[in-house]
Design a protein around this motif. Structure first.
Motif, PDB file in Angstrom:
ATOM      1  N   GLY A  40       0.830  -1.203   0.000  1.00  0.00           N
ATOM      2  CA  GLY A  40       0.000   0.000   0.000  1.00  0.00           C
ATOM      3  C   GLY A  40       0.861   1.247   0.000  1.00  0.00           C
ATOM      4  N   LYS A  41       1.866   1.227   0.831  1.00  0.00           N
ATOM      5  CA  LYS A  41       2.773   2.365   0.916  1.00  0.00           C
ATOM      6  C   LYS A  41       3.471   2.598  -0.417  1.00  0.00           C
ATOM      7  N   THR A  42       3.875   1.495  -1.056  1.00  0.00           N
ATOM      8  CA  THR A  42       4.568   1.615  -2.329  1.00  0.00           C
ATOM      9  C   THR A  42       3.673   2.284  -3.361  1.00  0.00           C
ATOM     10  N   ILE A  43       2.411   1.887  -3.347  1.00  0.00           N
ATOM     11  CA  ILE A  43       1.528   2.385  -4.390  1.00  0.00           C
ATOM     12  C   ILE A  43       1.053   3.799  -4.083  1.00  0.00           C
ATOM     13  N   ILE A  44       0.683   4.023  -2.833  1.00  0.00           N
ATOM     14  CA  ILE A  44       0.149   5.339  -2.475  1.00  0.00           C
ATOM     15  C   ILE A  44       1.268   6.375  -2.358  1.00  0.00           C
ATOM     16  N   GLY A  45       2.466   5.918  -2.045  1.00  0.00           N
ATOM     17  CA  GLY A  45       3.567   6.853  -1.828  1.00  0.00           C
ATOM     18  C   GLY A  45       3.766   7.059  -0.341  1.00  0.00           C
ATOM     19  N   GLU A  46       5.024   7.282   0.030  1.00  0.00           N
ATOM     20  CA  GLU A  46       5.347   7.304   1.451  1.00  0.00           C
ATOM     21  C   GLU A  46       4.581   8.398   2.190  1.00  0.00           C
ATOM     22  N   LYS A  47       4.404   9.511   1.523  1.00  0.00           N
ATOM     23  CA  LYS A  47       3.722  10.607   2.203  1.00  0.00           C
ATOM     24  C   LYS A  47       2.269  10.718   1.748  1.00  0.00           C
ATOM     25  N   GLY A  48       1.775   9.693   1.146  1.00  0.00           N
ATOM     26  CA  GLY A  48       0.375   9.703   0.731  1.00  0.00           C
ATOM     27  C   GLY A  48       0.129  10.548  -0.514  1.00  0.00           C
ATOM     28  N   GLU A  49       1.156  10.663  -1.389  1.00  0.00           N
ATOM     29  CA  GLU A  49       1.027  11.519  -2.563  1.00  0.00           C
ATOM     30  C   GLU A  49      -0.131  11.119  -3.469  1.00  0.00           C
ATOM     31  N   ARG A  50      -0.342   9.780  -3.609  1.00  0.00           N
ATOM     32  CA  ARG A  50      -1.333   9.337  -4.590  1.00  0.00           C
ATOM     33  C   ARG A  50      -2.583   8.775  -3.904  1.00  0.00           C
ATOM     34  N   PRO A 103      -7.371   8.980  -5.454  1.00  0.00           N
ATOM     35  CA  PRO A 103      -8.319   8.031  -6.057  1.00  0.00           C
ATOM     36  C   PRO A 103      -8.793   6.974  -5.064  1.00  0.00           C
ATOM     37  N   PHE A 104      -7.889   6.538  -4.198  1.00  0.00           N
ATOM     38  CA  PHE A 104      -8.259   5.476  -3.265  1.00  0.00           C
ATOM     39  C   PHE A 104      -9.295   5.966  -2.263  1.00  0.00           C
ATOM     40  N   SER A 105      -9.082   7.168  -1.725  1.00  0.00           N
ATOM     41  CA  SER A 105     -10.015   7.603  -0.685  1.00  0.00           C
ATOM     42  C   SER A 105     -11.370   7.916  -1.314  1.00  0.00           C
ATOM     43  N   GLU A 106     -11.343   8.310  -2.562  1.00  0.00           N
ATOM     44  CA  GLU A 106     -12.598   8.530  -3.261  1.00  0.00           C
ATOM     45  C   GLU A 106     -13.371   7.210  -3.371  1.00  0.00           C
ATOM     46  N   LEU A 107     -12.627   6.164  -3.698  1.00  0.00           N
ATOM     47  CA  LEU A 107     -13.230   4.854  -3.925  1.00  0.00           C
ATOM     48  C   LEU A 107     -13.740   4.237  -2.630  1.00  0.00           C
ATOM     49  N   SER A 108     -12.945   4.355  -1.572  1.00  0.00           N
ATOM     50  CA  SER A 108     -13.244   3.597  -0.369  1.00  0.00           C
ATOM     51  C   SER A 108     -13.931   4.431   0.701  1.00  0.00           C
ATOM     52  N   GLY A 109     -13.776   5.725   0.628  1.00  0.00           N
ATOM     53  CA  GLY A 109     -14.349   6.566   1.676  1.00  0.00           C
ATOM     54  C   GLY A 109     -13.455   6.697   2.895  1.00  0.00           C
ATOM     55  N   TYR A 110     -12.247   6.142   2.821  1.00  0.00           N
ATOM     56  CA  TYR A 110     -11.328   6.262   3.951  1.00  0.00           C
ATOM     57  C   TYR A 110     -10.029   6.938   3.492  1.00  0.00           C
ATOM     58  N   ASP A 111      -9.439   7.749   4.386  1.00  0.00           N
ATOM     59  CA  ASP A 111      -8.139   8.349   4.064  1.00  0.00           C
ATOM     60  C   ASP A 111      -7.002   7.492   4.571  1.00  0.00           C
ATOM     61  N   ASN A 112      -7.343   6.701   5.562  1.00  0.00           N
ATOM     62  CA  ASN A 112      -6.297   5.967   6.272  1.00  0.00           C
ATOM     63  C   ASN A 112      -6.069   4.614   5.599  1.00  0.00           C
ATOM     64  N   TYR A 113      -5.237   4.590   4.564  1.00  0.00           N
ATOM     65  CA  TYR A 113      -5.137   3.341   3.798  1.00  0.00           C
ATOM     66  C   TYR A 113      -4.414   2.237   4.556  1.00  0.00           C
TER      67      TYR A 113
END
Ligand SMILES: Nc1ncnc2c1ncn2[C@@H]1O[C@H](COP(=O)(O)OP(=O)(O)OP(=O)(O)O)[C@@H](O)[C@H]1O
Ligand SMILES: [Mg+2]
Lengths: 333, 261, 278
Positions: free
Chosen positions: B29-39, B42-52
Motif C-alpha cells: 500500500g505504501k509503495t503504491i500510495i507513496g510514502e507521504k500519501g502523494e497518490r 483516487p483510493f479515498s474517493e473509492l473507499s471513503g477512507y483516508d487511512n489506507y
C-alpha cells in the motif's frame, strides 16, 4: 554373518507428566532408559536366528542398530565383515529389512509402484526389476492386487507388501521384526514355508527374526536368543533353550484293569522320576508318569510293561515343556 | 489443548501470522500510495477512507487470524484421523459435535490476544492511525468470531467428507473468503453481480463494521443494521454447519472413511 | 554420481506420484500461485483507485510491479499462505508421519540423495509456478512479451538462482523438520522473513531502518529485483547481472550449510532414535 558385540544403547525420554506451561515454554525433565545393556551374539551365514523377548526388551532396538538406523552408544556390530557405522552403505546394500511393516510403505502408491520405487533405491532396474516384481507378487501372494492403492489393502496385505519390498534386491541378510504380525494363519504358514524353502534352502539367506509367536520361533530357528532387559539371557537351539528350564516331560495314560498293578515296576525304569495313579469312577485309572528333568519318558517301555501286566491302555498323551514355558521362566522378573 | 501444547511452535506461528502476511500488503500500500500519501486521492474517493494503512491492516489482520480458527479445528480433526484416535474419540463422545466445541474457548482467548498482537506489531512498520470506538469494535469482533465459528463448522464437515480437506479449507479461508468479502479493498471495485455475491457473505459485513468502528470511530448506534444482518447470517451458518457436520459424520461412518487419511 | 542423480530423479518421480495421490493438495499446489495473486492484484487495483471495469495506466504499472515481484518470488516457493507447507520440508515431515522415511533410509544410497530427490520435485514445481505466471503475464501485460533476449537470460538465471536458493534452504528446513517434528518455527524465523523482506510486492526503501538492512543482505531481494528489471526495465537495487550473482552465491552458501546441517541432524537422530519415532 552378523556379529554383535557388547552393544549398549540408552535413550533419553522426555516425561509426559510435566505441566502444560512447562511443556510450552520450559525444559521438559527427561529420564534415561537403557534399551540395551550389553548385547552380544553372532548369526552365522545361512543361519536362522530368532530374538525373543518381552515388550520393550530391546529387540527392535537391536535390529535398528544392525540396519544402521540407530547408532549405538558403545559396542560393535558388523554385517558380513562390514562395520555398520563406518561402512553403512555396504551394510545397507546387503540387508533386507522389514520393521514396522505396514507403516513402511507408501499408502498413496500402488503395490507395484512401491516395489518399483524401493527396487530402484537398491539399484535394481529395467527388465530385471519388472521380473522381480512379478516374482515378489507371487511370493507374497499379492499378484492380483499389485495395481491397487496400498491404502485399500488390509493390514496383513500391507505387511506382506513390506516384506516384499525387503526382498526386492535379493538381500543376503534379512532382518525381520515381527513380520507375521497381522497375517492370517494360512498366510503366516505360507510365509514360513517360503522362508524355509525358498530363501534358506535355495538362496542361503541369513535371517535375524523377532516374533512373539513361540511356535514360529521353535519351528524355524536354528538358534534362539532370549533378550531380557537389554541382555541376552539365554541362547541356543530351541531344544537347548527348552532344556534350560526345569520342567518335566509328562506322560498321562488312561488304563483299564490297572487298579491292582504295582506301579513300582514303572518307577524302576530309567529316567522316571515319579509315578502317580488315581482311580476313576468308570473303573479305569489315570496314571501320570513324570520323567527326570532333561529326559523323556520311555513311552514304549512303559506301555510294554503295563500291557504285560494285563492293563488295557486307552488314552495316552505326552506333554513336554514348551518354548513358551522356557520363555516365561527366562524372562520372569 | 494438550495435543496443541506439545507443538509449541504452533503458538508462535499463529501469533505472528498476522504480521507476516499483512505487513507486505501494508508495505505494498505504501509503495503504491507513496510514502507521504502523494497518490491517495483516487483510493479515498473509492473507499471513503483516508487511512489506507489501517484500511488494509484491520480487516486483513482479522482475516488471517481468524483463519487460524479454521485450521485449528481442521487440523485437530486431521491429526486425530491420522493418529487413528478419531474413531476412538467418536466412540467415546456422546455428542460428536463437542469434538469441535471442546477447547474453543481457549482458542478464542488466544485469538483475541493474537489480534491485539497482530495489530500492535503492524504499527511497528506503518502508522496505522487507528481511531477506535471501543464498544462498537468489541461488538464487531465478537460477531465476527460468531461468524467464524459458524463457518468453521461448515468447513470441518469437509474433513469428514473429503480427504486432504485441509488444503481445500485453507484455500477457501485464505482466498475465497478474503477475496469475496473484500478484505483489504472496497467491494466497489467489483462488477455489480460480484458485489451482490459479496454482500451475501457475512464476512463482508464483518470487515465493514470493523473498519467503521476501528478506523472511523463509528458508534454502535450507527451500526445497528449491519450488526443485525451479520448476526442473522452467522446464525444461519451455525445451523447449516451443525446439520452438515452430523450428516457428513453419518456418511463417513457408513463409508468407513473415518479411519482413512 | 550419475547413479545418485538417477536415484534422486526416481525419488522425485515417486514424490510426484505420492503428491498426485493427495489429489486436492496437488490441485492446490499447481493452482494456488495463480489464485494467490488475485487478492494482491485486487488490493493494488483499489489502492490505485481503479475498479475491475475501468483500469488506467498507472494502475497497470502498479499491477505489473506487483505481479513480476510475485512471479519471481514464486521461484523461491512458500509464497502464498496455503503453500507454506509445501516444499521439501513438507515432504519430509509427511514421510516422517507416515513412517516411510525410515524405510528410505535403509537403502544403500546416501540419505542426502533421498532428500535431494524430494527437493528436485519441488524445484520443478516452483519452476512450473514461475512459468505459468509469466505466461499469464504475457496476456495481462503484453509489454512483457517484447523484451530482448539478454533480459530473458537475466530473468531465467535469476529465477533458477531463487529455485536453487530455496532448495538449499529446504535442506536446512528439512533438517529442522526432522529435529523438532514441526518445522513451523523454521518457516517462521527463516522463510517468512525471507519472504517479507524480499520486496516482492513493495519497495525495499520503504522498510524501517533495521528491517531494511536485513532486506539488503537477503539474496531473494536481489533475485526479485533482477527478475523485475528483466521484464519491466525497472530495477532499484544493483546491476542486474550482479544481482544474479548474489542470488547464486546465496544459493551456494545455503546448499553447503544445508548439507552440513542435514548430515548432522540425521546423525544425531540416529543416535537418539528419534529418526524412527513418530
Ligand atoms: N526412540 C526411542 N526413544 C526413547 N526410548 C526408546 C526409543 N525406542 C525404544 N525405546 C525404549 O527402548 C526399550 C526397548 O525398546 P524396543 O523397541 O527395542 O523393544 P522391543 O523388544 O522391540 O519390544 P516389542 O516386543 O514391544 O516390539 C523400551 O523401553 C523403549 O521404551
Ligand atoms: Mg519391537
Amino acid at each position: 554373518m552378523i556379529e554383535v558385540k557388547n552393544l549398549r544403547k540408552e535413550f533419553k525420554q522426555n516425561r509426559a507428566d510435566a505441566g502444560l506451561l512447562r511443556m510450552l515454554f520450559g525444559r521438559v525433565p527427561s529420564e534415561t532408559v537403557t534399551a540395551l545393556e550389553d548385547v552380544t551374539f553372532n548369526v552365522e551365514e545361512g543361519e536362522f536366528y530368532s530374538l525373543l523377548g518381552r515388550n520393550g526388551a530391546g529387540k527392535t532396538t537391536t535390529i535398528k542398530v544392525i540396519c544402521t538406523l540407530l547408532l549405538a552408544d558403545s559396542g560393535t556390530v558388523t554385517v558380513g565383515g562390514h562395520d555398520v557405522e563406518r561402512e553403512s552403505s555396504s551394510v545397507r546394500a546387503m540387508l533386507g529389512v522389514s520393521i514396522r511393516g505396514e507403516r513402511s510403505v507408501y499408502w498413496r502408491l500402488s503395490g507395484r509402484q512401491n516395489l518399483a520405487y524401493f527396487g530402484r533405491l537398491y539399484d535394481v532396474k529395467g527388465a530385471a526389476l519388472r521380473n522381480r516384481i512379478e516374482e515378489i507378487g507371487e511370493i507374497v501372494g499379492l499378484s492380483e492386487r499389485l495395481d491397487d492403492y496400498v491404502e485399500r489393502y488390509s493390514m496383513g496385505m500391507k505387511q506382506r507388501l513390506a516384506i516384499g519390498c525387503a526382498l526386492i534386491h535379493r538381500p543376503r541378510v534379512l532382518l525381520l521384526d515381527e513380520p507375521t504380525i497381522g497375517l492370517d494363519a494360512a498366510s503366516a504358514r505360507d510365509f514360513r514355508d517360503f522362508i524355509s524353502h525358498e530363501l534358506r534352502a535355495r538362496e542361503n539367506v541369513t535371517i535375524l527374526y523377532t516374533t512373539h509367536y513361540m511356535h514360529e520361533a521353535e519351528e524355524m530357528s536354528d538358534r534362539i536368543g532370549i533378550v531380557n532387559h537389554g541382555r541376552i539371557v539365554a541362547e541356543g537351539t530351541p531344544s537347548k533353550i527348552i532344556g534350560m528350564v526345569p520342567g518335566n516331560s509328562v506322560v498321562t495314560i488312561d488304563a483299564k484293569n490297572a487298579v491292582n498293578i504295582d506301579l513300582s515296576t514303572l518307577s524302576a525304569l530309567d529316567s522316571i522320576e515319579r509315578v502317580h495313579a488315581e482311580s476313576l469312577d468308570s473303573g479305569s485309572s489315570k496314571i501320570r508318569i513324570e520323567a527326570v528333568v532333561g529326559t523323556e519318558v520311555p513311552v514304549a517301555d512303559v506301555v510294554h510293561r503295563l500291557t504285560s501286566l494285563g492293563a488295557e491302555i486307552g488314552n495316552l498323551s505326552v506333554s513336554r515343556p514348551t518354548l513358551e514355558d522356557a520363555f516365561l521362566r527366562l524372562t520372569a522378573d | 489443548m494438550l495435543v496443541q501444547s506439545r507443538a509449541r511452535s504452533w503458538f508462535i506461528t499463529a501469533s505472528s501470522t498476522g504480521f507476516f502476511f499483512v505487513a507486505p500488503l501494508v508495505l505494498m500500500g505504501k509503495t503504491i500510495i507513496g510514502e507521504k500519501g502523494e497518490r491517495l486521492g483516487p483510493f479515498s474517493e473509492l473507499s471513503g477512507y483516508d487511512n489506507y494503512t489501517g484500511y488494509l491492516a484491520v480487516p486483513l489482520c482479522f482475516a488471517f487470524l481468524t483463519n487460524s480458527a479454521y485450521s485449528w479445528i481442521g487440523q485437530r480433526i486431521r491429526s486425530e484421523q491420522q493418529s487413528g484416535t478419531l474413531e476412538r474419540l467418536l466412540i467415546s463422545l456422546k455428542y460428536p459435535i463437542s469434538l469441535l466445541l471442546g477447547g474453543a474457548w481457549a482458542h478464542i482467548s488466544f485469538l483475541l490476544f493474537f489480534i491485539v498482537v497482530g495489530i500492535a506489531s503492524l504499527s511497528l512498520i506503518a502508522d496505522l492511525d487507528l481511531n477506535i470506538d471501543w464498544p462498537a469494535a468489541i461488538v464487531s469482533g465478537l460477531l465476527h468470531l460468531y461468524a467464524v465459528y459458524g463457518f468453521a463448522f461448515i468447513l470441518s464437515s469437509l474433513f469428514l467428507w473429503i480427504r486432504d480437506a485441509f488444503i481445500v479449507q485453507q484455500s477457501i479461508s485464505y482466498f475465497v473468503i478474503p477475496i469475496l468479502a473484500g478484505a483489504g479493498f472496497p467491494i466497489a471495485i467489483f462488477p455489480g453481480w460480484l458485489q451482490a455475491v459479496s454482500k451475501a457473505i457475512p464476512f463482508t459485513w464483518a470487515f465493514d463494521v470493523e473498519r467503521a468502528s476501528m478506523l472511523a470511530h463509528t458508534p454502535v448506534s450507527e451500526l445497528w443494521d449491519e450488526f443485525v444482518i451479520l448476526f442473522v447470517m452467522s446464525s444461519v451458518m451455525w445451523i447449516i454447519g451443525y446439520w452438515m457436520f452430523n450428516v457428513t459424520l453419518k456418511r463417513a461412518k457408513r463409508t468407513g472413511s473415518l479411519g482413512l487419511y | 554420481m550419475s547413479s545418485n542423480l538417477a536415484i534422486a530423479m526416481h525419488v522425485a518421480k515417486k514424490e510426484l506420484r505420492v503428491q498426485i495421490g493427495y489429489r486436492n493438495k496437488f490441485i492446490a499446489d499447481v493452482l494456488s500461485h495463480v489464485i494467490g495473486i488475485v487478492p494482491i492484484l485486487l488490493i493494488t487495483l483499489a489502492l490505485s483507485g481503479s475498479s475491475l471495469n475501468d483500469i488506467d495506466g498507472i494502475t497497470r504499472a502498479n499491477a505489473l510491479f506487483v505481479f513480476l515481484g510475485y512471479a519471481a518470488f514464486m521461484a523461491f516457493g512458500f509464497g502464498t499462505p496455503i503453500m507454506i507447507y509445501t516444499g521439501m520440508a513438507w515432504g519430509i515431515s509427511e514421510e516422517l508421519q507416515t513412517g516411510t522415511i525410515e524405510r528410505n533410509f535403509l537403502a544403500p544410497v546416501s540419505r542426502h540423495t533421498i532428500v535431494a530427490g524430494i527437493g528436485i520435485y519441488y524445484a520443478c514445481l516452483y519452476a512450473f509456478h514461475v512459468t505459468t505466471l509469466m505466461i499469464l503475464a504475457f496476456f495481462l501485460f503484453p509489454s512483457t512479451a517484447e523484451i530482448p533476449v539478454g533480459n530473458l537470460a537475466v530473468a531465467g538465471t535469476a529465477a533458477l538462482g531463487l529455485i536453487a536458493l530455496s532448495a538449499g534452504l529446504g535442506l536446512s528446513s528439512a533438517a529442522m523438520f526432522l529435529m523438532i517434528r514441526d518445522g513451523s518455527l523454521f518457516l517462521l524465523f527463516v522463510h517468512r522473513p525471507f519472504m517479507i523482506l524480499s520486496g516482492a510486492i513493495f519497495l525495499i526503501e520503504l522498510l524501517p531502518g533495521p528491517l531494511k538492512l536485513i532486506a539488503l543482505v537477503n539474496p531473494v531481494a536481489y533475485g526479485v529485483d533482477a527478475f523485475r528489471w528483466a521484464f519491466s526495465g525497472h530495477g532499484t537495487l544493483e546491476d542486474p547481472w550482479l544481482e544474479v550473482g548474489i542470488v547464486w552465491a546465496g544459493a551456494l552458501v545455503a546448499a553447503i550449510v544445508g548439507v552440513i546441517v542435514l548430515g548432522r541432524v540425521i546423525r544425531r537422530q540416529s543416535r537418539t532414535g528419534e529418526l524412527s519415532r513418530i
